[in-house]
Design a protein around this motif. Structure first.
Motif, mmCIF file in Angstrom:
data_model
loop_
_atom_site.group_PDB
_atom_site.id
_atom_site.type_symbol
_atom_site.label_atom_id
_atom_site.label_comp_id
_atom_site.label_asym_id
_atom_site.label_seq_id
_atom_site.Cartn_x
_atom_site.Cartn_y
_atom_site.Cartn_z
ATOM 1 N N ASN A 33 0.725 -1.210 -0.160
ATOM 2 C CA ASN A 33 -0.046 -0.026 -0.023
ATOM 3 C C ASN A 33 0.937 1.245 0.099
ATOM 4 O O ASN A 33 0.408 2.386 -0.824
ATOM 5 C CB ASN A 33 -0.800 0.239 1.231
ATOM 6 C CG ASN A 33 -2.228 -0.992 1.375
ATOM 7 O OD1 ASN A 33 -2.797 -1.131 2.298
ATOM 8 N ND2 ASN A 33 -2.291 -1.457 0.114
ATOM 9 N N SER A 34 2.048 1.214 0.784
ATOM 10 C CA SER A 34 2.806 2.250 0.594
ATOM 11 C C SER A 34 3.571 2.949 -0.504
ATOM 12 O O SER A 34 3.909 3.883 -0.760
ATOM 13 C CB SER A 34 3.948 2.036 1.734
ATOM 14 O OG SER A 34 5.021 1.275 1.447
ATOM 15 N N GLY A 36 1.657 2.447 -3.211
ATOM 16 C CA GLY A 36 0.297 2.560 -4.183
ATOM 17 C C GLY A 36 -0.333 1.399 -4.679
ATOM 18 O O GLY A 36 -1.353 1.412 -5.271
ATOM 19 N N GLN A 67 -1.154 1.672 -8.283
ATOM 20 C CA GLN A 67 -1.584 2.965 -7.945
ATOM 21 C C GLN A 67 -3.127 2.988 -7.428
ATOM 22 O O GLN A 67 -3.721 4.077 -7.699
ATOM 23 C CB GLN A 67 -1.165 4.003 -8.994
ATOM 24 C CG GLN A 67 0.192 4.029 -9.560
ATOM 25 C CD GLN A 67 1.004 4.158 -8.315
ATOM 26 O OE1 GLN A 67 0.785 5.249 -7.553
ATOM 27 N NE2 GLN A 67 2.190 3.412 -8.201
ATOM 28 N N PHE A 69 -4.033 2.342 -4.330
ATOM 29 C CA PHE A 69 -4.595 2.440 -3.023
ATOM 30 C C PHE A 69 -5.129 3.874 -2.751
ATOM 31 O O PHE A 69 -4.263 4.859 -3.027
ATOM 32 C CB PHE A 69 -3.257 2.228 -2.070
ATOM 33 C CG PHE A 69 -3.293 2.369 -0.598
ATOM 34 C CD1 PHE A 69 -4.364 1.576 0.080
ATOM 35 C CD2 PHE A 69 -2.856 3.591 -0.136
ATOM 36 C CE1 PHE A 69 -4.325 1.964 1.424
ATOM 37 C CE2 PHE A 69 -3.089 4.177 1.344
ATOM 38 C CZ PHE A 69 -3.686 3.060 1.997
ATOM 39 N N THR A 70 -5.907 3.959 -1.715
ATOM 40 C CA THR A 70 -6.410 5.174 -0.954
ATOM 41 C C THR A 70 -6.865 4.671 0.459
ATOM 42 O O THR A 70 -7.183 3.370 0.580
ATOM 43 C CB THR A 70 -7.432 5.683 -1.885
ATOM 44 O OG1 THR A 70 -8.656 4.814 -1.731
ATOM 45 C CG2 THR A 70 -7.395 6.231 -3.121
#
Length: 529
Positions: A33-34, A36, A67, A69-70
């Motif tokens: 996640n870090s 993306g 890219q 991940f939020t």
């Protein structure tokens, strides 16, 4: 009751040992996640556990969104888990997220836990927060760290009254930090006194540096008649009237100035950490040793700032030296700290290590012997810090007070030691003449490194032995270390490493550093995952 007494603990030592592979999976999801990556529902077939390295890796990208991940989408990654597996994977995810995601998305971890786990929200050992802001103290008094290769010293702006004076305890702890870091302490103390002529603690620091609290060598009745003792007695009364722990550490500074020389002129003769330990033992400790921890946290905060600042200036050697000193200070805490405190401290160490440029050293780049040796020394100290705590973890595990070991901490330092050995071998291949010229130093460095390596391998073996008594079978880490290859007669990977390590160490002791030692080192590296 406090939250800690009522909330479930998702720390590593409190998870079922046989599920610790899921704890590592949670850690890995946070790492993905870090950068993306978002794992979509049903991602399990797309990741696999590399049984040689012990890491989860992507084998298929079908359920991975680049890219994607939020923070809002994070919870969707855990739909395949329920019950204990969910608790374990969330524990690993939250621990790593506090390191990598929380700084960018404040409140993210607690929000996610509240969404996925019923109340009360569980306790996660997050990185210990900073207490001493040495950068702020430096700014107040116009001071900067300046590095030149492996050397570092303080430089000063013209004296000026601080616009925002730091609290007295920060000023005193900053001064003790500079002593522990073996920087030019006397100019700092005199500069602080010149900047703040009306401030009592600043003037006490200046008096210490001018040896005004030292017993006169020509003591007796005559100096008393002439009033030579009056100023000293007044200063001493001011010092002893300071609150704890300020008075204790002003006394530490006063003690190191009992010598006629200034400390920076005789640092090689001063047992810095022994002096620090004696002062710590003078603290009035309550049952939780909170004051002891507070003091060490302040000193480590200061030294870590110096390590980061040196690294930012491009001085890996000075940064490694400071980082090693922070590890030695941490060892004083590991003698008495218990989980979950230690998990918070080790998590903080990970955060800082990930940010240093020297953490990215690798055998394929051009190396210089000083950097390799300093990194090897750091790796040895970091390993000893973890080893220092292992006896307490073993006792708690055997008493049934915890259900798992701190495998992530042990695995981290084991891999650092492996990396240091790989760097030493790569250096011998890149610069054989340089290595030969420094053969005595390299032999000593390697011997110390291999000694730490043996200790950690033996500690892993002891952890495996304790884990073997568990009802649900060995933990993930223990399985990795004990799995045999196809040929049944071959030793398990852990034993192969240990025997190869002992072989290199024996050659160094009997023949010193030379071609045979290098050859055996190469064989050891071939056994490493």
């Amino acid at each position: 009751m406090t939250q800690a007494e009522t909330s479930p603990d998702f720390g590593e030592v409190n998870i079922p040992a046989h599920l610790d592979a899921l704890y590592l999976l949670g850690d890995t999801i946070a790492l993905f996640n870090s950068v993306g990556l978002l794992l979509l529902p049903g991602f399990s077939p797309d990741v696999t556990l590399n049984h040689r390295t012990g890491l989860w890796v992507i084998c298929d990208a079908e359920h991975i969104e680049l890219q994607g991940f939020t923070p809002e989408k994070a919870a969707s990654q855990f739909g395949d888990f329920t019950g204990e597996p969910l608790r374990v994977v969330l524990g690993g995810y939250a621990r790593k997220s506090y390191q990598l995601l929380e700084p960018h998305y404040p409140g993210f971890v607690q929000g996610l836990l509240a969404q996925l786990w019923p109340e009360p929200v569980p306790v996660i050992p997050q990185p210990r927060p900073q207490i001493l802001d040495l950068a702020q103290v430096f700014q107040a008094y116009g001071c900067c760290l300046q590095t030149d290769g492996k050397h570092a010293r303080l430089t000063f702006a013209p004296p000026a009254v601080p616009l925002s004076r730091p609290p007295d305890w920060q000023l005193v702890f900053a001064s003790v930090t500079l002593f522990v870091a073996q920087l030019n302490l006397t100019p700092w103390l005199l500069h602080v006194a010149a900047c703040d002529p009306t401030h009592e603690v600043a003037q006490l620091l200046g008096a210490v540096a001018r040896h005004e609290l030292r017993e006169p060598e020509w003591g007796g009745v005559i100096p008393r008649l002439f009033g030579a003792y009056r100023r000293r007695e007044k200063l001493f009364a001011q010092l002893t009237s300071q609150p704890l722990p300020i008075a204790v550490f002003l006394s530490l500074l006063m003690g190191i100035y009992e010598h006629p020389e200034n400390p920076e002129d005789i640092y090689e003769e001063l047992p810095v950490f022994k002096i620090l330990r004696v002062s710590l033992e003078k603290l009035p400790l309550d049952d939780s040793s909170a004051l002891y921890e507070f003091v060490l946290a302040c000193l480590i905060d200061g030294i870590e700032y110096l390590a980061r600042e040196a690294d930012a200036q491009g001085s890996a050697l000075a940064s490694l030296r400071f980082a090693q000193e922070a590890q030695i200070a941490l060892q004083l805490l590991m003698e008495r700290a218990a989980p979950p405190l230690t998990e918070r401290w080790f998590s903080r160490v990970e955060v800082h290590e990930q940010g240093y440029s020297w953490s990215k050293l690798n055998p394929d780049q051009v190396l210089d012997h000083w950097t390799v040796w300093y990194f090897a020394n750091y790796a040895g100290s970091a390993a000893f810090t973890v080893k220092q705590h292992s006896k307490q973890i073993a006792r708690l595990f055997e008493q049934g007070k915890i259900t798992n070991h701190l495998w992530t901490a042990v695995w981290r330092v084991l891999n650092q030691l492996r990396k240091a050995l790989r760097l030493c071998y790569a250096l011998s291949q890149q610069q054989p003449s340089t290595a030969a010229e420094g053969s005595k130093d390299l032999a000593l460095t390697l011997q110390n490194l291999l000694a730490h390596y043996q200790q950690i391998l033996k500690e892993v073996a002891a952890m495996i032995a304790r884990s073997s008594s568990l009802e649900h079978g060995l933990s993930h880490w223990a399985t990795l270390m004990t799995s045999r290859k196809e040929k049944e007669q071959e030793e398990a990977p852990l034993m192969q490493e240990l025997l190869a390590c002992m072989d290199v160490h024996g050659i160094l002791e009997s023949h010193g550093y030379g071609p045979e030692a290098v050859q055996r080192l190469g064989k050891l590296i071939a056994k490493m995952p």
